[in-house]
Design a protein around this motif. Structure first.
Motif: not given
Length: 97
Positions: A76-79, A20-25, A43-44
């Motif tokens: 924010y990139i979530i792996y 997932f990738i987002t710019y929103e906290m 991991s982020i």
């Protein structure tokens, strides 16, 4: 890090997949909470898009932030582990509750 048996299964660049990738906290916090509730290690990576690069050191001081969308300052990139990707993606898309 999550312990499985006696060995630790760490997420590394070799066994991870981008979920997932987002710019929103708020959204990244929701995804992290969903992964934690379902015991899926993640991991982020947080990238500050306003920080100066080695090629343009000090560009922010020169130009400021006038006319820029400050909501796009952090990415924010979530792996997750490749082996957990299908389950994590299904959870994210609401197919599993």
């Amino acid at each position: 890090m999550m312990k499985i048996g006696k060995e630790e299964k760490m997420i590394s660049i070799f066994n991870r997949k981008e979920l997932f990738i987002t710019y929103e906290m708020r959204k990244q916090a929701e995804v992290r909470e969903l992964m934690a509730q379902n015991k899926i290690p993640y991991s982020i990576k947080v990238i500050n898009r306003k920080s100066p690069s080695i090629f343009e050191a000090g560009s922010r001081a020169r130009t400021g932030t006038f006319g820029e969308n400050l909501q796009l300052e952090y990415e924010y990139i979530i792996y997750v582990k490749k082996t957990d990707y299908d389950k994590a993606n299904a959870l994210l898309n609401g197919r599993i509750r």
